[in-house]
Design an enzyme around this catalytic site. Sequence first.
Site, PDB file in Angstrom:
ATOM      1  N   HIS A 200      15.597  -1.879   5.917  1.00 28.78           N
ATOM      2  CA  HIS A 200      14.186  -1.917   6.294  1.00 28.78           C
ATOM      3  C   HIS A 200      13.805  -3.318   6.709  1.00 28.78           C
ATOM      4  O   HIS A 200      14.229  -4.302   6.106  1.00 28.78           O
ATOM      5  CB  HIS A 200      13.284  -1.460   5.149  1.00 28.78           C
ATOM      6  CG  HIS A 200      11.915  -1.066   5.602  1.00 28.78           C
ATOM      7  ND1 HIS A 200      11.609   0.225   6.002  1.00 28.78           N
ATOM      8  CD2 HIS A 200      10.783  -1.787   5.759  1.00 28.78           C
ATOM      9  CE1 HIS A 200      10.345   0.278   6.371  1.00 28.78           C
ATOM     10  NE2 HIS A 200       9.828  -0.928   6.232  1.00 28.78           N
TER      11      HIS A 200
ATOM     12  N   ASP B  99       1.462   7.101   2.451  1.00 29.44           N
ATOM     13  CA  ASP B  99       1.839   5.841   3.094  1.00 29.44           C
ATOM     14  C   ASP B  99       1.378   5.814   4.552  1.00 29.44           C
ATOM     15  O   ASP B  99       0.890   4.789   5.037  1.00 29.44           O
ATOM     16  CB  ASP B  99       3.347   5.635   3.029  1.00 29.44           C
ATOM     17  CG  ASP B  99       3.788   4.381   3.764  1.00 29.44           C
ATOM     18  OD1 ASP B  99       3.424   3.283   3.314  1.00 29.44           O
ATOM     19  OD2 ASP B  99       4.474   4.496   4.795  1.00 29.44           O
TER      20      ASP B  99
ATOM     21  N   ARG C  53      -4.457  -0.371   6.361  1.00 31.65           N
ATOM     22  CA  ARG C  53      -4.079  -1.773   6.145  1.00 31.65           C
ATOM     23  C   ARG C  53      -4.010  -2.536   7.456  1.00 31.65           C
ATOM     24  O   ARG C  53      -4.394  -3.706   7.538  1.00 31.65           O
ATOM     25  CB  ARG C  53      -2.733  -1.845   5.422  1.00 31.65           C
ATOM     26  CG  ARG C  53      -2.773  -1.427   3.963  1.00 31.65           C
ATOM     27  CD  ARG C  53      -1.371  -1.333   3.391  1.00 31.65           C
ATOM     28  NE  ARG C  53      -0.648  -2.579   3.552  1.00 31.65           N
ATOM     29  CZ  ARG C  53       0.666  -2.661   3.708  1.00 31.65           C
ATOM     30  NH1 ARG C  53       1.401  -1.568   3.738  1.00 31.65           N
ATOM     31  NH2 ARG C  53       1.241  -3.840   3.838  1.00 31.65           N
TER      32      ARG C  53
ATOM     33  N   SER D 241       4.989   0.452   0.069  1.00 32.18           N
ATOM     34  CA  SER D 241       5.132   1.138   1.352  1.00 32.18           C
ATOM     35  C   SER D 241       6.606   1.267   1.732  1.00 32.18           C
ATOM     36  O   SER D 241       7.077   2.349   2.105  1.00 32.18           O
ATOM     37  CB  SER D 241       4.372   0.376   2.444  1.00 32.18           C
ATOM     38  OG  SER D 241       4.570   0.963   3.710  1.00 32.18           O
TER      39      SER D 241
ATOM     40  N   LYS E  45       9.135   5.019   1.317  1.00 25.30           N
ATOM     41  CA  LYS E  45       9.871   5.627   2.433  1.00 25.30           C
ATOM     42  C   LYS E  45      11.364   5.707   2.130  1.00 25.30           C
ATOM     43  O   LYS E  45      12.021   6.710   2.425  1.00 25.30           O
ATOM     44  CB  LYS E  45       9.620   4.827   3.717  1.00 25.30           C
ATOM     45  CG  LYS E  45       8.195   4.956   4.254  1.00 25.30           C
ATOM     46  CD  LYS E  45       8.059   4.369   5.638  1.00 25.30           C
ATOM     47  CE  LYS E  45       7.900   2.866   5.654  1.00 25.30           C
ATOM     48  NZ  LYS E  45       6.539   2.434   5.341  1.00 25.30           N
TER      49      LYS E  45
END
Length: 237
Positions: free
Chosen positions: A116, A203, A210, A225, A229
């Site tokens: 990520h 999310d 956000r 977040s 995921k």
Amino acid sequence: MPSPSPHPSATGAAATAATSSLQTAHLTPQGVIAKKRQNREPHTDVEISWFVRQFTEGNVKDYQMTAWLMAICLNGMTDEETAALTESMVRSGAVMDWSDPSLPENANAAHRVDKHSTGGVGDKVSLVLAPLVASFGLTVPMMAGRGLGHTGGTIDKLESIPGFRARYSAKEFAHMLLSTSDSDGEPLGGAIVSPSDDMCPADRRMYALRDVTSTVTSLPLQTSSIMSKKIAERPDE
């Protein structure tokens, strides 16, 4: 004739639901927001779970969630609060079921990995790394985000390609990754998708709020977040 006794599992589920209702009966969106704004003591797991669930169901409004996110951005969260938020976001939707009998044989034996990125202007890693890793026979179920302030997100960049589809259900996502193609008989192996109504819906909606309320740079919100995921994808441990 006496009526049959309820199944033990049904009785247990009813008792759990009743206990949960008692634990949350006193909670209000305003109270949860005020507690984080005042920051005198951390949230309980029940408070966080309730607030996220009510938001996902539409009972907590966008402006109330935005106020809570700003309070978190200003006052932070403990590690325990961050973990509870992550778990609540995962539970807001489905998780990948790699043992689904409708998937190709031995689908659950495939090695699943992911990475990520915390964002960037060029997005120079994910778009190259996912297909590269998949080419070695690993499965790469990558769920990415949209706008992150001025940088945009991985999904924004991909959706600039005409006709590109980024939202799939958990079942569609698994089938897309593991089903073999007619051309070479090999599975796709890697794909980048966005959170959907099915996977990590909390999310998806919180992320959008956000982005437009300057609450992107909050470590607890970033952590929850990202990890929600990753956990929903169920990569190898």
